[in-house]
Scaffold this motif. Structure first.
Motif, short mmCIF file in Angstrom:
data_model
loop_
_atom_site.label_atom_id
_atom_site.label_comp_id
_atom_site.label_asym_id
_atom_site.label_seq_id
_atom_site.Cartn_x
_atom_site.Cartn_y
_atom_site.Cartn_z
N GLY A 3 9.40 -4.76 -14.05
CA GLY A 3 8.82 -3.86 -13.05
C GLY A 3 7.59 -4.45 -12.39
N TYR A 4 7.05 -3.66 -11.46
CA TYR A 4 5.94 -4.18 -10.66
C TYR A 4 4.61 -4.19 -11.40
CZ TYR A 4 9.07 -4.64 -6.82
OH TYR A 4 10.10 -5.06 -6.03
N LEU A 5 4.42 -3.25 -12.32
CA LEU A 5 3.15 -3.26 -13.05
C LEU A 5 3.05 -4.54 -13.87
CD1 LEU A 5 2.93 0.46 -14.21
CD2 LEU A 5 1.81 -0.64 -12.27
N GLU A 6 4.19 -4.97 -14.41
CA GLU A 6 4.22 -6.21 -15.18
C GLU A 6 3.97 -7.41 -14.26
OE1 GLU A 6 6.22 -3.68 -15.51
OE2 GLU A 6 6.06 -3.14 -17.63
N LEU A 7 4.55 -7.35 -13.05
CA LEU A 7 4.33 -8.44 -12.09
C LEU A 7 2.85 -8.49 -11.68
CD1 LEU A 7 5.55 -10.74 -10.52
CD2 LEU A 7 6.29 -9.12 -8.76
N CYS A 8 2.23 -7.32 -11.56
CA CYS A 8 0.81 -7.27 -11.18
C CYS A 8 -0.07 -7.98 -12.22
CB CYS A 8 0.33 -5.82 -11.03
SG CYS A 8 0.92 -5.03 -9.52
N VAL A 9 0.19 -7.73 -13.49
CA VAL A 9 -0.68 -8.36 -14.51
C VAL A 9 -0.46 -9.88 -14.53
CG1 VAL A 9 -0.88 -6.29 -15.93
CG2 VAL A 9 0.85 -7.98 -16.52
N ASP A 57 3.22 -5.38 2.97
CA ASP A 57 2.52 -4.37 2.17
C ASP A 57 2.67 -4.66 0.69
OD1 ASP A 57 1.67 -3.01 4.38
OD2 ASP A 57 3.18 -1.42 4.26
N ARG A 58 3.89 -4.95 0.30
CA ARG A 58 4.15 -5.17 -1.12
C ARG A 58 3.48 -6.47 -1.59
NH1 ARG A 58 8.15 -1.53 -2.21
NH2 ARG A 58 9.00 -2.53 -4.06
N ALA A 59 3.61 -7.49 -0.75
CA ALA A 59 2.98 -8.77 -1.11
C ALA A 59 1.46 -8.65 -1.17
CB ALA A 59 3.38 -9.84 -0.08
N ALA A 60 0.90 -7.81 -0.29
CA ALA A 60 -0.56 -7.66 -0.25
C ALA A 60 -1.10 -7.11 -1.57
CB ALA A 60 -0.97 -6.75 0.90
N ILE A 61 -0.35 -6.19 -2.14
CA ILE A 61 -0.80 -5.59 -3.41
C ILE A 61 -0.74 -6.64 -4.52
CG2 ILE A 61 -0.22 -3.88 -5.17
CD1 ILE A 61 0.80 -2.12 -2.74
N ALA A 66 1.15 2.63 -6.49
CA ALA A 66 1.99 2.94 -5.32
C ALA A 66 3.26 2.07 -5.33
CB ALA A 66 1.20 2.73 -4.04
N LEU A 67 3.08 0.81 -5.70
CA LEU A 67 4.21 -0.12 -5.75
C LEU A 67 5.20 0.31 -6.84
CD1 LEU A 67 5.04 -2.77 -4.39
CD2 LEU A 67 3.65 -4.00 -6.05
N LEU A 117 -1.11 2.52 2.99
CA LEU A 117 -2.56 2.68 2.94
C LEU A 117 -3.13 2.01 1.69
CD1 LEU A 117 -5.21 3.92 3.95
CD2 LEU A 117 -4.60 6.05 2.77
N ALA A 118 -2.46 2.22 0.57
CA ALA A 118 -2.92 1.59 -0.68
C ALA A 118 -2.91 0.08 -0.55
CB ALA A 118 -2.01 2.03 -1.83
N ALA A 119 -1.89 -0.46 0.13
CA ALA A 119 -1.78 -1.91 0.30
C ALA A 119 -2.92 -2.44 1.16
CB ALA A 119 -0.43 -2.26 0.93
N ALA A 120 -3.19 -1.75 2.26
CA ALA A 120 -4.26 -2.22 3.16
C ALA A 120 -5.61 -2.17 2.45
CB ALA A 120 -4.27 -1.37 4.43
N ALA A 121 -5.85 -1.09 1.69
CA ALA A 121 -7.13 -0.97 0.99
C ALA A 121 -7.24 -2.05 -0.09
CB ALA A 121 -7.27 0.42 0.38
#
Lengths: 414, 372
Positions: B67-73, B229-233, B294-295, B304-308
């Motif tokens: 999932g994305y949370l795992e990709l984020c870490v 957007d997704r890549a930005a996060i 959000a992802l 919005l979350a991505a831009a911030a």
């Protein structure tokens, strides 16, 4: 990762809602916050505040985390936050007048006072019958509070006599009691000669004068003490241990969760203004420079909002929150000042107007005027940066040239 | 309230940090900076063995399906390590593009190869300095053939495949994404000299190159926004990771460097600078967490979350990387120290998905929509 309550939290929230429904009226529309109110505290609605505080205290909601029998319900910090979230949806008076007493003074009394004092003072404070203030800062000691000069001298009969003055004391004019840090020995280095007492603010020799602020309001006071008598059993902690006691008080200040985010003045209000104004090249809201500023402040506001949620998550998991909560005031105060100034610039020559004459009821002018105070009160921006550097990042404290010098040998300047 | 990563995700993060601290030191980064390769091939292979490219790719397409949370870490750790591998372009851009706009067939064709580390992918957008706008896209995609030129394509020198934004007609309504094999006939790549030599870039010219459509004609612009957007996060996590290292480096140096008879960390000029770094980094981290949420949930607040997250992380990494050099003084400006790697990577990550300026405009547009 989510923003949901745990089952226990959801159950508590339900209970709180039911109680609020039974005891208060739901807010219709948004509560308008006047920037002036931010500095005057909720003094204006004192009677309503006291009544609501009493209602909460009877139900155990006034100090949720305190033990039963001490005015609380032995609840968790998260429950306290949940109550605050739900309470804010109801048309009830604020708890501003009790914030300092219950957040700082009474916890200090609970830590250092005797059983009799606790029995006598805790409950009346919790239910809002008695208000407390904190008497630390002085004209000669603001950020360097240990540099204070107010003198307490021991009399032959064992009582104490206090002379001196305190300043920037919020709410002193309607306080019944106060905790006061005094100098009992000027012949030792400054941190070592201090002693803490609590005093009756209504006693003879206590002269409270409101300070007129640059913003015109008077949220603070200067207080003069002339030969006031204090019995020895009103001493908190040992003679000479006042600094240690004060640190307890200040620790409770930092643990106090919440605080405003700049009087309800933030990006949405700026956008509202920008939608109504015309600039050289069209509507302000379409101006690229205006939009960049909006984005800058938005990411700071949003960053703080989600930082608070991280802190609450730690509390919700029963953990100690990380140090990230310490950034809030530095961010909020400067943002309020900069955003307000920018809004006034957008207003053009009308920006100088104030109050109802000004666009949007003068909210930006109000924010701009109060922001210098916000950057100073409760720890200046500079002191807060020192705190982050030293306590969070572990950088060394400043070299203190007065550290080992007896207080009465420290140079004083003008 | 549960606004944090869970224990498993934190454990994954610890593992990633441990792995990268062994396999990707600043020596590795320096090797790419000073060598003739555009990335560290050995590291890329090891990352592939860990399965990280497939972290958020569903199992049916050969991924780990975590999932994305795992990709984020993992992204945060890649950012901390300045990993000189084409992870962001392959995973955040190429794989996300296929996941968002691809057909079932395309997903089957490309994603297992991404997950296995068999292909390197990228995304080619810009054609000239200045903003990327529908009217600045001159590359055409007609009758299955791609013609035109893209500039400064990240990982362009080493990528096997690229998603390309091209024009099928006119204006925004003519835009479409397509996938092109960069090893095919008619593709001419020219390496670019860039500020951040640990990330290869190239200009890519297409002359009658066969390409396959990705998503529908007329939807290229909207598809691209969703991908960005997704890549930005995910990139925000890399930036937050990098910014945290800058603060740690500055702190470490300030504690050990003495001037005027005391550690420079005891001077308020330095303490306040570091405190400001901390404030910026924490704000960026919190904004990135919201982006992760959000992802993870596919919330409608995602743009919005991505831009911030993007603006906040770009600001934090910029500030931390430049003030890290300043804290070091003269030595911080030398090639021999690592400070400049972060300074350059901060700029690279801050520009690669579009500059802060453009994201700020987008952020306010999203705010206008959300207030409407």
């Amino acid at each position: 990762m989510d923003f949901e309550d745990s089952p226990e939290e959801a159950a508590f929230r339900k209970e709180v809602r039911a109680w609020l429904d039974a005891n208060a009226r739901k807010l219709t529309g948004k509560r308008e916050i006047d920037p002036e109110d931010m500095e005057n505290g909720a003094a204006n609605e004192m009677a309503a505040s006291k009544a609501w505080q009493k209602t909460k205290a009877k139900a155990g909601y006034a100090r949720i985390t305190w033990p039963k029998g001490m005015g609380g319900m032995g609840g968790t910090p998260m429950q306290s936050i949940i109550f605050g979230q739900e309470e804010s949806k109801y048309d009830v008076a604020g708890g501003g007048p009790f914030a300092i007493g219950l957040g700082m003074c009474i916890p200090t009394l609970m830590a250092y006072g005797d059983e009799e004092a606790k029995k006598r003072y805790v409950w009346p404070a919790v239910q809002g019958d008695e208000i407390w203030c904190q008497l630390f800062s002085e004209p000669a000691g603001g950020s360097d509070v240990a540099n204070l000069r107010t003198k307490a001298e021991k009399n032959a009969d064992g009582t104490w006599t206090i002379n001196g003055s305190k300043i920037w004391t919020t709410g002193a004019q309607f306080s019944d009691y106060g905790i006061i840090l005094t100098r009992t020995d000027p012949n030792v280095p400054k941190h070592k000669g201090l002693t803490m007492f609590y005093i009756n603010m209504k006693q003879p020799g206590v002269d409270i004068r409101p300070i007129k602020q640059a913003s015109g309001g008077s949220g603070f006071n200067e207080i003069f003490f002339t030969d006031i008598k204090v019995p020895d059993n009103q001493r908190l902690g040992a003679v000479g241990q006042g600094w240690t006691v004060a640190l307890t008080t200040l620790m409770h200040e930092r643990l106090a969760v919440g605080g405003g985010q700049g009087g309800g003045l933030d990006v949405p209000q700026l956008m509202q203004l920008a939608r109504t104004l015309e600039l050289e090249d069209g509507p302000a809201i379409k101006n690229a420079a205006v939009r960049e500023k909006i984005a800058d402040w938005y990411v700071r506001s949003a960053g703080l909002r989600y930082t608070t949620m991280r802190t609450m998550t730690a509390l919700s998991r029963g953990q100690q929150p990380g140090p990230e909560a310490s950034i809030a005031k530095i961010v909020v105060a400067s943002k309020l000042q900069d955003l307000s100034a920018f809004a006034m610039d957008l207003e053009g020559e009308a920006g100088i107007l104030s109050g109802s004459e000004a666009p949007m009821g003068g909210m930006f002018q109000g924010g701009w005027l109060s922001s210098p105070g916000l950057r100073i009160a409760g720890g200046t921006d500079e002191i807060l940066r020192n705190i982050i550097a030293e306590r969070v990042l572990g950088l060394p404290g400043d070299i203190r040239v007065d550290k080992d010098v007896p207080f009465n040998k420290i140079p004083t300047g003008r | 309230m549960n606004f944090d990563f869970n224990d498993d995700q934190k454990m994954l993060k610890d593992q990633a940090r441990k792995f990268l601290s062994e396999k990707c030191t600043t020596k590795t980064v320096r090797g790419v900076f000073e060598g003739n390769h555009h990335y560290d091939q050995a590291l890329w292979k090891q990352v592939a063995e860990m399965g990280w490219m497939g972290t958020a790719i569903p199992e049916e397409f050969g991924g780990l399906g975590l999932g994305y949370l795992e990709l984020c870490v993992i992204a945060e750790e890649m950012g901390r390590a300045l990993a000189p591998v084409p992870f962001s372009s392959t995973v955040y851009l190429f794989a996300e593009a296929v996941l968002i706009a691809g057909t079932e067939e395309q997903k089957k064709k490309y994603l297992p190869k991404v997950a296995a580390g068999e292909i390197i992918g990228t995304f080619a957008r810009a054609e000239a300095p200045g903003a990327v706008l529908p009217k600045t896209i001159r590359t055409t995609f007609k009758n299955g053939k791609l013609n035109g030129k893209k500039i400064a394509v990240v990982d362009g020198p080493i990528a096997d495949v690229a998603v390309v934004l091209a024009q099928t007609g006119e204006g925004e309504r003519g835009l479409q994404l397509c996938i092109v094999d960069l090893k095919g006939a008619g593709v001419k790549r020219t390496d670019c000299i860039t500020l951040d030599a640990s990330r290869g870039h190239s200009d890519i010219e297409f002359k009658d190159v066969s390409a396959e459509p990705l998503g529908k004609a007329g939807e290229g612009w909207a598809d691209m926004q969703r991908i960005l957007d997704r890549a930005a996060i995910l990139m925000a996590f890399e930036q937050v990771g990098g910014a945290d290292v800058c603060l740690a480096m500055a702190k470490d140096y300030a504690l050990n460097r003495y001037a005027f008879g005391r550690p420079i960390a005891s001077f308020q000029a330095i303490k306040h600078k570091l405190a400001d770094m901390y404030v910026g980094n924490e704000l960026a981290r919190s904004n990135a967490y919201y982006g992760a949420w959000a992802l993870h949930t596919g919330a409608h607040e995602l743009p919005l979350a991505a831009a911030a997250a993007r603006v906040s992380a770009t600001q934090a990494f910029d500030y931390a990387s430049k003030e890290n050099i300043q804290t070091h003084g003269g030595i911080g400006f030398t090639w021999q120290m690592d400070c400049h790697f972060y300074y350059k990577r901060a700029k690279e990550t801050g520009l690669v998905l579009g500059p802060q300026r453009a994201w700020k405009q987008k952020l306010v547009t999203e705010l206008e929509h959300s207030n409407a």
